[in-house]
Scaffold this motif. Structure first.
Motif, PDB file in Angstrom:
ATOM      1  N   TYR A  39       7.184   8.995  -1.431  1.00 21.62           N
ATOM      2  CA  TYR A  39       8.663   9.764  -1.628  1.00 21.62           C
ATOM      3  C   TYR A  39       9.427   9.508  -0.156  1.00 21.62           C
ATOM      4  N   ILE A  40      10.392   9.693  -0.220  1.00 21.12           N
ATOM      5  CA  ILE A  40      11.648   8.892   1.267  1.00 21.12           C
ATOM      6  C   ILE A  40      10.980  10.880   1.493  1.00 21.12           C
ATOM      7  N   GLY A  41      10.225  12.099   1.197  1.00 22.71           N
ATOM      8  CA  GLY A  41       9.964  12.879   2.537  1.00 22.71           C
ATOM      9  C   GLY A  41       8.551  12.530   3.472  1.00 22.71           C
ATOM     10  N   ASP A  42       8.261  11.581   3.043  1.00 16.96           N
ATOM     11  CA  ASP A  42       6.731  11.039   3.942  1.00 16.96           C
ATOM     12  C   ASP A  42       7.610  10.341   4.892  1.00 16.96           C
ATOM     13  N   ASN A  43       7.934  11.295   5.554  1.00 18.05           N
ATOM     14  CA  ASN A  43       8.435  10.529   7.096  1.00 18.05           C
ATOM     15  C   ASN A  43       7.232   9.198   7.731  1.00 18.05           C
ATOM     16  N   SER A  44       5.932   9.650   7.128  1.00 16.02           N
ATOM     17  CA  SER A  44       4.947   8.210   7.995  1.00 16.02           C
ATOM     18  C   SER A  44       4.479   7.072   7.314  1.00 16.02           C
ATOM     19  N   ALA A  45       4.631   7.515   5.868  1.00 15.81           N
ATOM     20  CA  ALA A  45       4.582   6.340   5.247  1.00 15.81           C
ATOM     21  C   ALA A  45       6.314   5.828   5.553  1.00 15.81           C
ATOM     22  N   VAL A  46       7.569   5.908   5.189  1.00 18.31           N
ATOM     23  CA  VAL A  46       8.623   5.686   5.528  1.00 18.31           C
ATOM     24  C   VAL A  46       9.014   4.594   7.138  1.00 18.31           C
ATOM     25  N   GLY A  47       8.191   5.409   7.934  1.00 17.83           N
ATOM     26  CA  GLY A  47       8.139   4.912   9.104  1.00 17.83           C
ATOM     27  C   GLY A  47       7.691   3.861   9.572  1.00 17.83           C
ATOM     28  N   ASN A  48       6.410   3.962   8.205  1.00 19.58           N
ATOM     29  CA  ASN A  48       5.531   2.578   8.752  1.00 19.58           C
ATOM     30  C   ASN A  48       6.181   1.339   7.915  1.00 19.58           C
ATOM     31  N   ARG A  62       0.959  -1.213  -0.239  1.00 21.00           N
ATOM     32  CA  ARG A  62      -0.165   0.383  -0.075  1.00 21.00           C
ATOM     33  C   ARG A  62       0.765   1.659  -0.056  1.00 21.00           C
ATOM     34  N   TYR A  63       1.740   0.763  -0.250  1.00 22.19           N
ATOM     35  CA  TYR A  63       3.073   2.510   0.177  1.00 22.19           C
ATOM     36  C   TYR A  63       3.634   2.448  -0.378  1.00 22.19           C
ATOM     37  N   LYS A  64       3.277   1.700  -1.926  1.00 19.17           N
ATOM     38  CA  LYS A  64       4.424   1.682  -3.805  1.00 19.17           C
ATOM     39  C   LYS A  64       3.913   3.211  -3.713  1.00 19.17           C
ATOM     40  N   GLY A  65       4.688   4.003  -4.159  1.00 16.33           N
ATOM     41  CA  GLY A  65       5.082   5.242  -4.639  1.00 16.33           C
ATOM     42  C   GLY A  65       4.692   6.087  -3.969  1.00 16.33           C
ATOM     43  N   ASN A  78      19.849 -10.147  15.948  1.00 12.94           N
ATOM     44  CA  ASN A  78      21.082 -11.016  15.501  1.00 12.94           C
ATOM     45  C   ASN A  78      21.464 -11.386  13.741  1.00 12.94           C
ATOM     46  N   ASP A  79      19.966 -11.180  13.016  1.00 15.49           N
ATOM     47  CA  ASP A  79      20.953 -11.342  11.681  1.00 15.49           C
ATOM     48  C   ASP A  79      21.301 -10.037  10.745  1.00 15.49           C
ATOM     49  N   GLY A  80      22.280  -8.984  10.725  1.00 16.15           N
ATOM     50  CA  GLY A  80      22.005  -7.745  11.089  1.00 16.15           C
ATOM     51  C   GLY A  80      21.705  -7.729   9.054  1.00 16.15           C
ATOM     52  N   GLU A  81      22.571  -8.558   8.220  1.00 14.38           N
ATOM     53  CA  GLU A  81      22.863  -9.055   6.770  1.00 14.38           C
ATOM     54  C   GLU A  81      21.345  -8.999   6.344  1.00 14.38           C
ATOM     55  N   ALA A  82      20.485 -10.284   6.816  1.00  8.89           N
ATOM     56  CA  ALA A  82      19.569 -10.269   5.848  1.00  8.89           C
ATOM     57  C   ALA A  82      18.543  -9.424   6.301  1.00  8.89           C
ATOM     58  N   LEU A  83      18.431  -8.550   7.964  1.00  9.08           N
ATOM     59  CA  LEU A  83      17.321  -7.430   7.773  1.00  9.08           C
ATOM     60  C   LEU A  83      17.970  -6.942   7.244  1.00  9.08           C
ATOM     61  N   MET A  84      18.579  -6.156   6.483  1.00  6.52           N
ATOM     62  CA  MET A  84      19.066  -5.103   5.515  1.00  6.52           C
ATOM     63  C   MET A  84      19.104  -5.286   4.391  1.00  6.52           C
ATOM     64  N   LYS A  85      19.315  -6.262   4.306  1.00  8.17           N
ATOM     65  CA  LYS A  85      19.214  -7.173   1.808  1.00  8.17           C
ATOM     66  C   LYS A  85      17.025  -6.764   2.543  1.00  8.17           C
ATOM     67  N   LYS A  86      16.605  -7.229   3.614  1.00  6.15           N
ATOM     68  CA  LYS A  86      15.062  -6.766   3.034  1.00  6.15           C
ATOM     69  C   LYS A  86      14.308  -6.261   3.402  1.00  6.15           C
ATOM     70  N   GLN A  87      15.485  -4.776   3.951  1.00 10.02           N
ATOM     71  CA  GLN A  87      14.400  -3.899   4.295  1.00 10.02           C
ATOM     72  C   GLN A  87      14.979  -3.098   2.785  1.00 10.02           C
ATOM     73  N   ALA A  88      16.451  -3.374   2.787  1.00 15.34           N
ATOM     74  CA  ALA A  88      16.500  -2.390   1.502  1.00 15.34           C
ATOM     75  C   ALA A  88      15.313  -3.358   0.315  1.00 15.34           C
ATOM     76  N   THR A  89      15.389  -4.313  -0.130  1.00 12.02           N
ATOM     77  CA  THR A  89      14.607  -4.504  -1.152  1.00 12.02           C
ATOM     78  C   THR A  89      12.991  -4.246  -0.688  1.00 12.02           C
ATOM     79  N   VAL A  90      12.241  -4.180  -0.210  1.00 12.40           N
ATOM     80  CA  VAL A  90      11.181  -3.527  -0.020  1.00 12.40           C
ATOM     81  C   VAL A  90      12.079  -1.858   0.330  1.00 12.40           C
ATOM     82  N   LEU A  91      12.115  -1.421   1.102  1.00 10.98           N
ATOM     83  CA  LEU A  91      12.542   0.368   0.467  1.00 10.98           C
ATOM     84  C   LEU A  91      12.326   1.306  -1.083  1.00 10.98           C
ATOM     85  N   PHE A  92      13.142   0.011  -1.600  1.00 11.14           N
ATOM     86  CA  PHE A  92      13.629   0.707  -2.791  1.00 11.14           C
ATOM     87  C   PHE A  92      12.860   0.100  -3.934  1.00 11.14           C
TER      88      PHE A  92
END
Length: 139
Positions: free
Chosen positions: A35-44, A30-33, A75-89
Motif C-alpha cells: 500500500y502507498i502508506g507502507d513507507n518501507s515497501a515504497v522506498g525499497n 515481493r512487494y506486490k500488494g 541522464n534519461d529521466g523519461e525512461a527512469l520515470m516510465k520504468k518506475q511508474a510501471t513498477v509502482l502502479f
C-alpha cells in the motif's frame, strides 16, 4: 543409523526450500500488494529501480493517494520515470498518481495514463517475469 544416501535425501527439501528463498527475496515482485502508506515497501521499490533518488513523499492524507519522487540529476529521466511508474502502479495497490521531479521539472502520471501506455490494467501483473516483460516492451 542413516546411510549417507538417506541423509542427503532427508536434507534435500531443506536445500530446495532455503536455497530458492534468497533469489525470490531479490525480486521486486515481493512487494506486490503493498500500500502507498507502507513507507518501507515504497522506498525499497524506488531504491531498487533507481540510484538517483534524493527523497520521496507519500501523499496519503486524502484520496486519491499519490507519491512525489525527487531525483538528483539523471541522464534519461523519461525512461527512469516510465520504468518506475510501471513498477509502482503494478505493485502498489492504492497509488493513483505519481509526481516525478527530475532535472528541474515535474511530470505527473496517473494510473489510468500508465494503463493506457500498455493498453491493459497493469495492476493485474501476476509475476516478476511478466513485470520485466512489461518494462522491456517499450525499451
Amino acid at each position: 543409523m542413516l546411510s549417507r544416501k538417506n541423509f542427503f535425501i532427508l536434507l534435500l527439501p531443506f536445500f530446495l526450500l532455503f536455497g530458492c528463498q534468497g533469489e525470490e527475496e531479490e525480486e521486486l515482485f515481493r512487494y506486490k500488494g503493498a500500500y502507498i502508506g507502507d513507507n518501507s515497501a515504497v522506498g525499497n521499490i524506488l531504491n531498487e529501480t533507481a540510484d538517483s533518488i534524493d527523497y520521496f513523499e507519500l501523499k496519503t492524507e486524502q484520496e486519491p493517494y499519490g507519491l512525489e519522487v525527487f531525483y538528483h540529476e539523471v541522464n534519461d529521466g523519461e525512461a527512469l520515470m516510465k520504468k518506475q511508474a510501471t513498477v509502482l502502479f503494478s505493485l502498489v495497490r492504492n497509488v493513483e498518481w505519481i509526481s516525478f521531479h527530475v532535472n528541474g521539472s515535474e511530470t505527473k502520471v496517473t494510473r489510468d495514463e500508465v494503463n493506457n501506455w500498455y493498453e491493459k490494467d497493469i495492476a493485474g501483473v501476476g509475476s516478476q517475469k511478466e513485470l520485466e516483460q512489461l518494462i522491456n516492451s517499450w525499451n
